[in-house]
Design an enzyme around this catalytic site. Structure first.
Site, PDB file in Angstrom:
ATOM      1  N   GLY A 147       1.033  -1.460   0.237  1.00 36.38           N
ATOM      2  CA  GLY A 147      -0.418  -0.135   0.249  1.00 36.38           C
ATOM      3  C   GLY A 147       0.953   1.728   0.250  1.00 36.38           C
ATOM      4  N   ARG A 148       0.101   2.252   0.374  1.00 38.36           N
ATOM      5  CA  ARG A 148       1.225   3.659   0.070  1.00 38.36           C
ATOM      6  C   ARG A 148       2.462   3.684   0.908  1.00 38.36           C
ATOM      7  NH1 ARG A 148      -4.540   5.281   0.578  1.00 38.36           N
ATOM      8  NH2 ARG A 148      -5.575   5.916  -0.956  1.00 38.36           N
ATOM      9  N   ILE A 149       2.168   3.110   2.258  1.00 40.53           N
ATOM     10  CA  ILE A 149       3.408   3.326   3.587  1.00 40.53           C
ATOM     11  C   ILE A 149       4.269   2.374   2.845  1.00 40.53           C
ATOM     12  CG2 ILE A 149       3.917   2.956   4.819  1.00 40.53           C
ATOM     13  CD1 ILE A 149       0.695   3.876   6.434  1.00 40.53           C
ATOM     14  N   SER A 168       1.664  -9.392  -1.473  1.00 35.83           N
ATOM     15  CA  SER A 168       1.273  -8.355  -0.863  1.00 35.83           C
ATOM     16  C   SER A 168      -0.153  -9.784  -1.265  1.00 35.83           C
ATOM     17  CB  SER A 168       0.578  -7.195  -1.347  1.00 35.83           C
ATOM     18  OG  SER A 168       0.415  -7.534  -2.423  1.00 35.83           O
ATOM     19  N   THR A 170      -2.241  -9.275  -4.142  1.00 35.19           N
ATOM     20  CA  THR A 170      -2.181  -8.787  -5.232  1.00 35.19           C
ATOM     21  C   THR A 170      -1.461  -7.919  -6.287  1.00 35.19           C
ATOM     22  OG1 THR A 170      -3.247  -6.457  -4.854  1.00 35.19           O
ATOM     23  CG2 THR A 170      -5.455  -8.249  -5.993  1.00 35.19           C
ATOM     24  N   THR A 227       5.267  -1.586  12.626  1.00 33.22           N
ATOM     25  CA  THR A 227       4.912   0.458  12.361  1.00 33.22           C
ATOM     26  C   THR A 227       2.962   0.336  11.977  1.00 33.22           C
ATOM     27  OG1 THR A 227       5.291   0.962  10.022  1.00 33.22           O
ATOM     28  CG2 THR A 227       6.988   1.446  12.583  1.00 33.22           C
ATOM     29  N   ARG A 229      -0.121  -2.480  12.672  1.00 26.21           N
ATOM     30  CA  ARG A 229      -1.210  -3.069  13.838  1.00 26.21           C
ATOM     31  C   ARG A 229      -0.091  -4.247  14.357  1.00 26.21           C
ATOM     32  NH1 ARG A 229      -2.756   1.399  13.546  1.00 26.21           N
ATOM     33  NH2 ARG A 229      -5.027   2.015  12.651  1.00 26.21           N
ATOM     34  N   GLU A 258      -3.297  -1.600  23.110  1.00 26.38           N
ATOM     35  CA  GLU A 258      -2.607  -0.974  23.361  1.00 26.38           C
ATOM     36  C   GLU A 258      -2.991  -0.255  24.795  1.00 26.38           C
ATOM     37  OE1 GLU A 258      -2.203   1.774  19.906  1.00 26.38           O
ATOM     38  OE2 GLU A 258      -0.753  -0.369  18.830  1.00 26.38           O
ATOM     39  N   HIS A 276       3.584   4.216  19.592  1.00 23.90           N
ATOM     40  CA  HIS A 276       2.386   4.003  18.537  1.00 23.90           C
ATOM     41  C   HIS A 276       2.589   5.762  17.996  1.00 23.90           C
ATOM     42  CE1 HIS A 276      -1.694   2.751  16.207  1.00 23.90           C
ATOM     43  NE2 HIS A 276      -0.965   3.787  15.444  1.00 23.90           N
ATOM     44  N   GLY A 278       3.980   6.656  14.061  1.00 28.53           N
ATOM     45  CA  GLY A 278       3.996   6.304  13.292  1.00 28.53           C
ATOM     46  C   GLY A 278       3.611   8.158  12.480  1.00 28.53           C
TER      47      GLY A 278
HETATM   48  C1  GLV Z   1      -2.602   5.568  12.679  1.00 23.29           C
HETATM   49  O1  GLV Z   1      -2.170   3.433  13.769  1.00 23.29           O
HETATM   50  C2  GLV Z   1      -3.529   5.035  11.273  1.00 23.29           C
HETATM   51  O2  GLV Z   1      -3.363   4.120  11.063  1.00 23.29           O
HETATM   52  O3  GLV Z   1      -3.266   6.028  11.079  1.00 23.29           O
HETATM   53  C1  GLV Z   2      -1.817   3.405   3.977  1.00 20.87           C
HETATM   54  O1  GLV Z   2      -2.286   4.793   3.348  1.00 20.87           O
HETATM   55  C2  GLV Z   2      -1.482   2.088   3.194  1.00 20.87           C
HETATM   56  O2  GLV Z   2      -2.281   2.507   2.065  1.00 20.87           O
HETATM   57  O3  GLV Z   2      -0.493   1.661   3.523  1.00 20.87           O
END
Ligand code: GLV
Ligand code: GLV
Length: 310
Positions: A147-149, A168, A170, A227, A229, A258, A276, A278
């Site tokens: 994903g984005r991160i 992943s 996909t 970073t 869950r 948490e 937490h 991030g």
């Molecule tokens: C933080 O953990 C978020 O999901 O934005």
């Molecule tokens: C969050 O923006 C992700 O897609 O990893």
């Protein structure tokens, strides 16, 4: 129209032009929901919103989660009730990717141990084998998720001379072509990664994806970084793995329950633990608020949300 702002978000609210038709009610963290007439709620990831909570909000039209992850919300239940759920993608991507690298470097270069030595007054001077870490050049950064991160973390990998592998569900051929990332089967990725970084959302398919079996497949020199869950990792198995030297170390920003961090993790020298943080930059948190608020205003004004989920 009443909008519930659940959690200590006043600093952002103060900088917001609230339209006259909106009445904001603040709900302290942990306080039960009382305002049954609310049409919107801005919620933090610490607030569970399932059927029982939604029963108390019969007029609700939008849940604006102040987070990109939304495992705290029963999205299916919200959908059944015609409630839009939104999250905050994009605005916290860079912050979270930067923190991921901070953890990678902190574990591989043993920053907390070094800092404690420097700060504690016990340092006796430069020594050739003091606090030896491990370099990143030529090693494999393994990403779970694309994903984005994950992609933002990957973008920084060439600066450290790392190769990128990922798993992943996909495949992303276009991204593979532009980044050089190689897709691997999950078990293969576990076996080749020198740094394994988790970037999956938490759900039935990913819960405890890093369990004892997965940890046993990792390289003895590998570092696990999370970073995303805490629920992605079986924490008891991770403690066993770290104590047993199955992997070199771990950098964690998130935990399964948490704010509880298992005591067994807190005493290990080869883990770096963060609370937490991030997305905890001024820019990211303001961006999260702006996006959550925009989603609220749009939905209660009859427009489509900017960043709906599901
Ligand atoms: C933080 O953990 C978020 O999901 O934005
Ligand atoms: C969050 O923006 C992700 O897609 O990893």
């Amino acid at each position: 129209m009443k909008v519930l702002v659940a959690g200590p978000l006043e600093p952002f609210l103060r900088r917001t032009d609230v339209p006259p038709e909106i009445e904001v009610e603040l709900l302290p963290e942990g306080a039960p929901i009382s305002a049954g007439d609310a049409v919107a709620i801005v919620a933090m990831l610490t607030r569970h919103l399932g059927a029982a909570e939604l029963d108390r909000l019969p007029g609700l039209r939008v849940i604006a989660n102040f987070a990109v992850g939304y495992d705290n919300v029963d999205v299916e239940e919200a959908r059944r009730r015609g409630i839009t759920v939104t999250n905050t993608p994009g605005v916290l991507t860079e912050a979270t990717a930067e923190l991921t690298w901070a953890l990678i470097l902190a574990v591989t270069r043993r920053l907390p141990e070094g800092e404690a030595l420097a700060r504690g007054g016990a340092w006796t001077g430069w020594a050739p084998t003091q606090l030896l870490g491990v370099g990143l050049g030529g090693r494999v950064l393994g990403l779970l998720g694309a994903g984005r991160i994950a992609r933002s973390v990957a973008r920084r990998a060439p600066a450290f001379g790392m190769r990128i592998a990922y798993w992943s569900r996909t495949r992303r051929s276009e991204w593979e072509a532009e980044s050089g990332a190689e897709w691997r089967e999950l078990d293969e990725l576990l076996a080749v990664a020198d740094v394994l970084s988790l970037h999956l959302s938490l759900g039935p398919g990913s819960e405890r994806i890093i369990d004892e079996r997965a940890l046993r497949r990792m390289k003895p020199g590998a570092v696990l970084v999370n970073t995303a869950r805490g629920g992605l990792v079986d924490e008891a198995a991770l403690v066993t793995a770290l104590e047993g030297g199955w992997i070199r170390g771990a950098g964690l920003d998130v935990y399964a329950h948490e704010p509880t961090i298992p005591a067994a993790l807190r005493v290990l020298p080869n883990v770096v633990l963060l609370p937490h943080v991030g997305s905890a930059t001024e820019e990211a948190r303001q961006g999260m608020w702006d996006l959550a608020w925009e989603n609220v205003v749009r939905v209660i004004g009859g427009e489509a949300a900017r960043t709906p989920v599901g």
